[in-house]
Motif scaffolding. Sequence first.
Motif, short mmCIF file in Angstrom:
data_model
loop_
_atom_site.label_atom_id
_atom_site.label_comp_id
_atom_site.label_asym_id
_atom_site.label_seq_id
_atom_site.Cartn_x
_atom_site.Cartn_y
_atom_site.Cartn_z
N ALA A 258 -30.48 -5.79 -6.02
CA ALA A 258 -31.02 -6.61 -4.93
C ALA A 258 -32.36 -6.08 -4.46
CB ALA A 258 -30.02 -6.65 -3.78
N LEU A 259 -32.50 -4.76 -4.33
CA LEU A 259 -33.78 -4.18 -3.92
C LEU A 259 -34.86 -4.40 -4.98
CD1 LEU A 259 -32.60 -0.81 -2.32
CD2 LEU A 259 -33.35 -2.89 -1.15
N LEU A 260 -34.49 -4.27 -6.25
CA LEU A 260 -35.47 -4.50 -7.30
C LEU A 260 -35.88 -5.97 -7.37
CD1 LEU A 260 -37.02 -2.99 -9.46
CD2 LEU A 260 -35.21 -3.56 -11.09
N ALA A 261 -34.94 -6.87 -7.12
CA ALA A 261 -35.28 -8.30 -7.07
C ALA A 261 -36.24 -8.59 -5.92
CB ALA A 261 -34.01 -9.13 -6.93
N LEU A 262 -36.05 -7.89 -4.79
CA LEU A 262 -36.95 -8.06 -3.66
C LEU A 262 -38.36 -7.63 -4.01
CD1 LEU A 262 -37.49 -8.60 -0.62
CD2 LEU A 262 -36.77 -6.23 -0.20
N LEU A 263 -38.49 -6.48 -4.70
CA LEU A 263 -39.81 -5.99 -5.08
C LEU A 263 -40.44 -6.84 -6.17
CD1 LEU A 263 -39.17 -2.14 -5.15
CD2 LEU A 263 -40.29 -3.46 -3.35
N ASP A 264 -39.62 -7.39 -7.05
CA ASP A 264 -40.15 -8.12 -8.19
C ASP A 264 -40.55 -9.55 -7.84
OD1 ASP A 264 -40.47 -8.14 -11.26
OD2 ASP A 264 -39.25 -9.92 -10.89
N SER A 265 -39.70 -10.27 -7.08
CA SER A 265 -39.97 -11.69 -6.85
C SER A 265 -39.84 -12.12 -5.40
CB SER A 265 -39.01 -12.54 -7.71
OG SER A 265 -39.17 -12.24 -9.08
N GLY A 266 -39.51 -11.22 -4.49
CA GLY A 266 -39.45 -11.60 -3.09
C GLY A 266 -38.04 -11.76 -2.56
N PRO A 267 -37.93 -12.11 -1.28
CA PRO A 267 -36.62 -12.16 -0.62
C PRO A 267 -35.72 -13.27 -1.14
CG PRO A 267 -38.33 -12.97 0.85
CD PRO A 267 -39.03 -12.38 -0.33
N VAL A 268 -36.28 -14.36 -1.68
CA VAL A 268 -35.43 -15.45 -2.16
C VAL A 268 -34.56 -14.99 -3.32
CG1 VAL A 268 -35.41 -17.76 -3.19
CG2 VAL A 268 -37.07 -17.20 -1.37
N LEU A 269 -35.16 -14.30 -4.28
CA LEU A 269 -34.39 -13.80 -5.42
C LEU A 269 -33.39 -12.74 -4.97
CD1 LEU A 269 -33.92 -13.87 -8.45
CD2 LEU A 269 -35.69 -12.10 -8.71
N MET A 270 -33.76 -11.92 -4.00
CA MET A 270 -32.83 -10.92 -3.50
C MET A 270 -31.60 -11.60 -2.90
SD MET A 270 -33.30 -8.11 -0.44
CE MET A 270 -33.27 -9.42 0.79
N ILE A 271 -31.80 -12.66 -2.13
CA ILE A 271 -30.68 -13.37 -1.53
C ILE A 271 -29.79 -13.98 -2.61
CG2 ILE A 271 -30.06 -15.33 -0.07
CD1 ILE A 271 -32.58 -14.75 1.58
N TRP A 272 -30.42 -14.53 -3.66
CA TRP A 272 -29.63 -15.11 -4.74
C TRP A 272 -28.80 -14.03 -5.45
CZ3 TRP A 272 -27.90 -19.65 -5.76
CH2 TRP A 272 -28.60 -20.79 -5.35
N VAL A 273 -29.38 -12.86 -5.65
CA VAL A 273 -28.63 -11.77 -6.29
C VAL A 273 -27.43 -11.39 -5.44
CG1 VAL A 273 -28.74 -9.33 -6.93
CG2 VAL A 273 -30.59 -10.88 -7.58
N ILE A 274 -27.63 -11.26 -4.13
CA ILE A 274 -26.53 -10.89 -3.25
C ILE A 274 -25.45 -11.96 -3.24
CG2 ILE A 274 -25.91 -10.41 -0.85
CD1 ILE A 274 -28.69 -9.18 -0.49
N VAL A 275 -25.86 -13.24 -3.19
CA VAL A 275 -24.88 -14.32 -3.16
C VAL A 275 -24.09 -14.38 -4.46
CG1 VAL A 275 -24.63 -16.83 -3.10
CG2 VAL A 275 -26.17 -15.71 -1.49
N VAL A 276 -24.79 -14.31 -5.60
CA VAL A 276 -24.10 -14.38 -6.89
C VAL A 276 -23.17 -13.20 -7.07
CG1 VAL A 276 -24.45 -14.29 -9.39
CG2 VAL A 276 -25.89 -15.77 -7.98
N TYR A 277 -23.64 -12.00 -6.75
CA TYR A 277 -22.78 -10.81 -6.85
C TYR A 277 -21.56 -10.93 -5.94
CZ TYR A 277 -24.76 -7.11 -9.77
OH TYR A 277 -25.14 -6.33 -10.83
N SER A 278 -21.78 -11.39 -4.72
CA SER A 278 -20.67 -11.48 -3.77
C SER A 278 -19.62 -12.47 -4.26
CB SER A 278 -21.20 -11.89 -2.39
OG SER A 278 -22.12 -10.94 -1.89
N VAL A 279 -20.05 -13.62 -4.76
CA VAL A 279 -19.09 -14.62 -5.23
C VAL A 279 -18.32 -14.09 -6.43
CG1 VAL A 279 -18.85 -16.91 -6.25
CG2 VAL A 279 -20.40 -16.56 -4.32
N ILE A 280 -19.06 -13.58 -7.44
CA ILE A 280 -18.40 -13.11 -8.67
C ILE A 280 -17.46 -11.95 -8.39
CG2 ILE A 280 -18.81 -12.05 -10.91
CD1 ILE A 280 -21.44 -13.60 -11.05
N ASN A 281 -17.99 -10.95 -7.71
CA ASN A 281 -17.20 -9.73 -7.51
C ASN A 281 -16.11 -9.91 -6.48
OD1 ASN A 281 -18.70 -7.36 -9.09
ND2 ASN A 281 -20.24 -8.74 -8.27
N PHE A 282 -16.33 -10.76 -5.47
CA PHE A 282 -15.27 -10.97 -4.49
C PHE A 282 -14.08 -11.67 -5.14
CE2 PHE A 282 -13.13 -13.63 -1.32
CZ PHE A 282 -12.75 -12.67 -0.40
#
Length: 371
Positions: A258-282
């Motif tokens: 999530a932090l690397l996504a924030l640095l690479d493409s901004g907060p939108v990609l970071m939010i998508w990473v967190i959402v996708v991870y949360s859904v899959i892993n939860f």
Amino acid sequence: MSEPSTGAVAPSWSIPRGLIVLLSLAAGVVAIAGLKVFSGIVGPVFLALMLTIAVQPLQGWAQRRGWPTWVGMIIALLAVVGILLGIGLALVVSAWQLASLLPEYGDKLNSLLDNVRGLLADLGISSEQVHKVLDGIDVGKIAGVVEELLGGVLGVFSNLFFVLALLLFMAVDGMTMDKRMAVVQKQRPAIASALLSFTEGTRKYLVVSTVFGAIVAVIDGGALWLMGVPLPILWALLSFITNYIPNIGFVIGVIPPALLALLDSGPVLMIWVIVVYSVINFVIQSIIQPKFVGDAVGLSVTITFLSLVFWAWVIGALGALLAIPLTLLVKALLLDIDPSTRWADVLIGAPLPKPVPEEAEAEAEPEAKAP
């Protein structure tokens, strides 16, 4: 003339039972303190024991095929060494790639920090407080932290020789373990049953966690690759390893990508990473996997979480990975080893006994009354 019958005499306690409980608690505190002091030895020793238990079926498989016992020992040892070296080398290479990649995001990190400073200033926070919090953040320091982590990984490899030596000795002992357990089974069946329960529970837990960890790693890595997050293989490997940490493993695994996504493409990609991870892993780790783990090891979700907290505090990061097997060992030594205390298994998560149907009870009563 018949001898007078003697009734059952209640055991006489030389000291009050309350004092016995206090002494037992004090002994437990001393034992825990000892484990914490020698955590640098206890952790690798138990890791070697767990790995030996995991590959023990390979030795049995070789013996059933009529091969010499030393062949099974070598096969089991090579399997463990291959697993450890494969995971260790993948971590080292990936961490080196990450350390070399972070300096490229220096300008993006500085721009992001400027935006955060402006936002905090708009909220009325003084510039001095903002500078104290944010001025210490830069890519150079982050890269330094990564290098320290890489050094820690290499430090683990220095202990790897100790673990490999233990694995070799345990594999040699494993060649005659079946015969030894047969002797224990004849003389102390309760002890043999407790130890067998520990080994079977540990093996089932490792199988379940490995299968679900592989599933989570493939899905997480594929999702990160599709979203364009750098180093998806590293984060997939991290997801696989953190899957062995019950309850909170995926939270640890989502932070770096999530932090690397924030640095690479901004907060939108970071939010998508967190959402996708949360859904899959939860769904997988919090709903599906605990059901299989609970059925495999006989521990409730509460006990699983408490064991994670306890063993991580006693042994450290390795204790978080080995929390479930360590708890199974304590359960075997304190509860399963004594038939009079096995009732406690039901309280900590063992499956409830199936009720006998009423029709079966009605059929069983006449048979019991028959002479």
